[in-house]
Design a protein around this motif. Structure first.
Motif, PDB file in Angstrom:
ATOM      1  N   LEU A  93       0.827  -1.200   0.000  1.00 35.97           N
ATOM      2  CA  LEU A  93       0.000   0.000   0.000  1.00 35.97           C
ATOM      3  C   LEU A  93       0.864   1.254   0.000  1.00 35.97           C
ATOM      4  N   ILE A  94       1.920   1.241   0.794  1.00 36.39           N
ATOM      5  CA  ILE A  94       2.828   2.388   0.855  1.00 36.39           C
ATOM      6  C   ILE A  94       3.462   2.634  -0.511  1.00 36.39           C
ATOM      7  N   SER A  95       3.836   1.555  -1.190  1.00 35.17           N
ATOM      8  CA  SER A  95       4.472   1.695  -2.501  1.00 35.17           C
ATOM      9  C   SER A  95       3.486   2.206  -3.553  1.00 35.17           C
ATOM     10  N   GLN A  96       2.193   1.953  -3.342  1.00 36.19           N
ATOM     11  CA  GLN A  96       1.173   2.352  -4.311  1.00 36.19           C
ATOM     12  C   GLN A  96       0.584   3.725  -4.023  1.00 36.19           C
ATOM     13  N   THR A  97       0.395   4.047  -2.741  1.00 34.89           N
ATOM     14  CA  THR A  97      -0.320   5.280  -2.381  1.00 34.89           C
ATOM     15  C   THR A  97       0.417   6.168  -1.384  1.00 34.89           C
ATOM     16  N   ASN A  98       1.556   5.706  -0.879  1.00 38.53           N
ATOM     17  CA  ASN A  98       2.307   6.425   0.164  1.00 38.53           C
ATOM     18  C   ASN A  98       1.526   6.505   1.474  1.00 38.53           C
ATOM     19  N   GLU A  99       0.518   5.645   1.635  1.00 36.46           N
ATOM     20  CA  GLU A  99      -0.234   5.556   2.882  1.00 36.46           C
ATOM     21  C   GLU A  99      -0.170   4.133   3.408  1.00 36.46           C
ATOM     22  N   LYS A 100      -0.174   3.971   4.722  1.00 39.79           N
ATOM     23  CA  LYS A 100      -0.116   2.632   5.299  1.00 39.79           C
ATOM     24  C   LYS A 100      -1.397   2.239   6.019  1.00 39.79           C
ATOM     25  N   GLU A 101      -2.333   3.178   6.111  1.00 39.20           N
ATOM     26  CA  GLU A 101      -3.605   2.887   6.748  1.00 39.20           C
ATOM     27  C   GLU A 101      -4.676   3.786   6.150  1.00 39.20           C
ATOM     28  N   THR A 102      -5.925   3.480   6.440  1.00 38.43           N
ATOM     29  CA  THR A 102      -7.009   4.290   5.907  1.00 38.43           C
ATOM     30  C   THR A 102      -7.032   5.674   6.544  1.00 38.43           C
ATOM     31  N   LYS A 103      -7.552   6.633   5.796  1.00 32.56           N
ATOM     32  CA  LYS A 103      -7.704   7.990   6.350  1.00 32.56           C
ATOM     33  C   LYS A 103      -8.659   7.965   7.539  1.00 32.56           C
ATOM     34  N   LEU A 104      -9.622   7.033   7.498  1.00 30.43           N
ATOM     35  CA  LEU A 104     -10.556   6.911   8.607  1.00 30.43           C
ATOM     36  C   LEU A 104      -9.829   6.533   9.892  1.00 30.43           C
ATOM     37  N   SER A 105      -8.881   5.613   9.785  1.00 29.96           N
ATOM     38  CA  SER A 105      -8.094   5.220  10.957  1.00 29.96           C
ATOM     39  C   SER A 105      -7.298   6.397  11.507  1.00 29.96           C
ATOM     40  N   SER A 106      -6.718   7.167  10.596  1.00 31.66           N
ATOM     41  CA  SER A 106      -5.947   8.341  11.014  1.00 31.66           C
ATOM     42  C   SER A 106      -6.835   9.365  11.705  1.00 31.66           C
ATOM     43  N   LEU A 107      -8.036   9.549  11.168  1.00 33.79           N
ATOM     44  CA  LEU A 107      -8.974  10.502  11.765  1.00 33.79           C
ATOM     45  C   LEU A 107      -9.411  10.064  13.163  1.00 33.79           C
ATOM     46  N   LEU A 108      -9.628   8.755  13.326  1.00 34.14           N
ATOM     47  CA  LEU A 108     -10.026   8.249  14.640  1.00 34.14           C
ATOM     48  C   LEU A 108      -8.906   8.430  15.661  1.00 34.14           C
ATOM     49  N   LYS A 109      -7.668   8.234  15.230  1.00 40.35           N
ATOM     50  CA  LYS A 109      -6.532   8.447  16.128  1.00 40.35           C
ATOM     51  C   LYS A 109      -6.438   9.926  16.524  1.00 40.35           C
ATOM     52  N   MET A 110      -6.665  10.793  15.530  1.00 39.90           N
ATOM     53  CA  MET A 110      -6.641  12.233  15.801  1.00 39.90           C
ATOM     54  C   MET A 110      -7.771  12.619  16.745  1.00 39.90           C
ATOM     55  N   LEU A 111      -8.941  12.011  16.528  1.00 36.77           N
ATOM     56  CA  LEU A 111     -10.092  12.286  17.393  1.00 36.77           C
ATOM     57  C   LEU A 111      -9.806  11.874  18.831  1.00 36.77           C
ATOM     58  N   ALA A 112      -9.167  10.725  18.982  1.00 34.85           N
ATOM     59  CA  ALA A 112      -8.837  10.246  20.329  1.00 34.85           C
ATOM     60  C   ALA A 112      -7.880  11.201  21.025  1.00 34.85           C
ATOM     61  N   TRP A 113      -6.908  11.741  20.257  1.00 30.41           N
ATOM     62  CA  TRP A 113      -5.939  12.686  20.835  1.00 30.41           C
ATOM     63  C   TRP A 113      -6.633  13.990  21.230  1.00 30.41           C
ATOM     64  N   VAL A 114      -7.476  14.510  20.316  1.00 34.61           N
ATOM     65  CA  VAL A 114      -8.187  15.753  20.597  1.00 34.61           C
ATOM     66  C   VAL A 114      -9.114  15.578  21.796  1.00 34.61           C
ATOM     67  N   ASP A 115      -9.773  14.432  21.860  1.00 31.27           N
ATOM     68  CA  ASP A 115     -10.676  14.138  22.966  1.00 31.27           C
ATOM     69  C   ASP A 115      -9.926  14.173  24.294  1.00 31.27           C
ATOM     70  N   LYS A 116      -8.740  13.580  24.296  1.00 35.50           N
ATOM     71  CA  LYS A 116      -7.928  13.533  25.518  1.00 35.50           C
ATOM     72  C   LYS A 116      -7.502  14.932  25.953  1.00 35.50           C
ATOM     73  N   GLU A 117      -7.122  15.761  24.972  1.00 32.22           N
ATOM     74  CA  GLU A 117      -6.678  17.115  25.282  1.00 32.22           C
ATOM     75  C   GLU A 117      -7.849  17.997  25.732  1.00 32.22           C
ATOM     76  N   LEU A 118      -8.992  17.863  25.034  1.00 29.42           N
ATOM     77  CA  LEU A 118     -10.160  18.676  25.364  1.00 29.42           C
ATOM     78  C   LEU A 118     -10.706  18.336  26.745  1.00 29.42           C
ATOM     79  N   GLU A 119     -10.610  17.068  27.086  1.00 32.30           N
ATOM     80  CA  GLU A 119     -11.126  16.601  28.376  1.00 32.30           C
ATOM     81  C   GLU A 119     -10.402  17.257  29.554  1.00 32.30           C
ATOM     82  N   LYS A 120      -9.209  17.768  29.318  1.00 34.79           N
ATOM     83  CA  LYS A 120      -8.464  18.435  30.380  1.00 34.79           C
ATOM     84  C   LYS A 120      -9.102  19.770  30.770  1.00 34.79           C
TER      85      LYS A 120
END
Length: 226
Positions: A178-205
């Motif tokens: 996948l990396i050789s074909q698209t320069n991505e190793k995971e779905t954008k959805l997975s990346s967004l969920l990881k970002m959401l989890a980080w933002v959630d953790k920061e906002l919760e403070k």
């Protein structure tokens, strides 16, 4: 005394969510990226026709990845390696993790078939040199122990002979392709969920607000009821 956190109630939070405008085109691109990344070639073609969303990739590359993935999952590791090399030899040379996973899996399949002497020679000539990299050493030692254990089923390395190991290897190779074909190793959805989890953790403070505890239902939980 520490200041109490600001609280946002359910009604206010829903108004904020409803005020966010997500374009259908962006959602379609997210879906298309998921289908391409996960290798649903038929679904990619159908979704492309129905939504008008361009896959931005040759569909044969999606099919090729799935051929390799299925071969590994079925234990046909030699076929998988030959297919990858025929498509692009640099995929494995540029991704030592995928190369080690494939060779490790081939060794495991030899053990599974009872070809112990062949497995020993293979480990010495092919797998061993890769294990000189410290990151692979521990996994090499675990794998090599399959040759000397009398009761693998009750050992700490029994997981190596489970189907889940084939699936992990298949995912490692799929990621490299996948990396050789698209320069991505995971779905954008997975990346967004990881970002959401980080933002959630920061906002919760700073803020108490309705949260989604279970993304399978996306149900909001009122902070006042928690």
């Amino acid at each position: 005394m520490a200041e109490s956190k600001k609280a946002i109630g359910m009604d206010e939070w829903k108004r904020k969510l409803q005020a966010v405008n997500v374009k259908k085109e962006d959602m379609n691109k997210l879906v298309m990226n998921f289908l391409v990344t996960e290798g649903f070639a038929d679904a990619v073609e159908q979704f492309q026709l129905e939504s008008g969303t361009d896959a931005d990739i040759d569909l044969t590359t999606v099919t090729d990845r799935m051929v390799v993935k299925k071969a590994v999952q079925n234990g046909h590791v030699v076929d998988a390696i030959e297919k990858v090399l025929s498509l692009n030899p640099e995929i494995l040379s540029e991704n030592p993790k995928a190369l080690f996973s494939l060779l490790q899996q081939l060794f495991i399949e030899l053990i599974r078939d009872g070809r112990m002497e062949e497995a020993l020679m293979f480990a010495q000539k092919k797998l061993g040199p890769l294990a000189e990299e410290i990151r692979f050493l521990g996994e090499f030692e675990r794998t090599f122990s399959l040759l000397i254990l009398h009761n693998v089923a009750n050992s700490s390395v029994s997981d190596l002979l489970k189907m889940s190991k084939r699936h992990k290897t298949a995912n490692d190779v799929n990621e490299a392709m996948l990396i050789s074909q698209t320069n991505e190793k995971e779905t954008k959805l997975s990346s967004l969920l990881k970002m959401l989890a980080w933002v959630d953790k920061e906002l919760e403070k700073e803020v108490t607000y309705p949260k989604i505890k279970d993304f399978s239902t996306c149900k909001l939980e009122d902070p006042a009821a928690i």
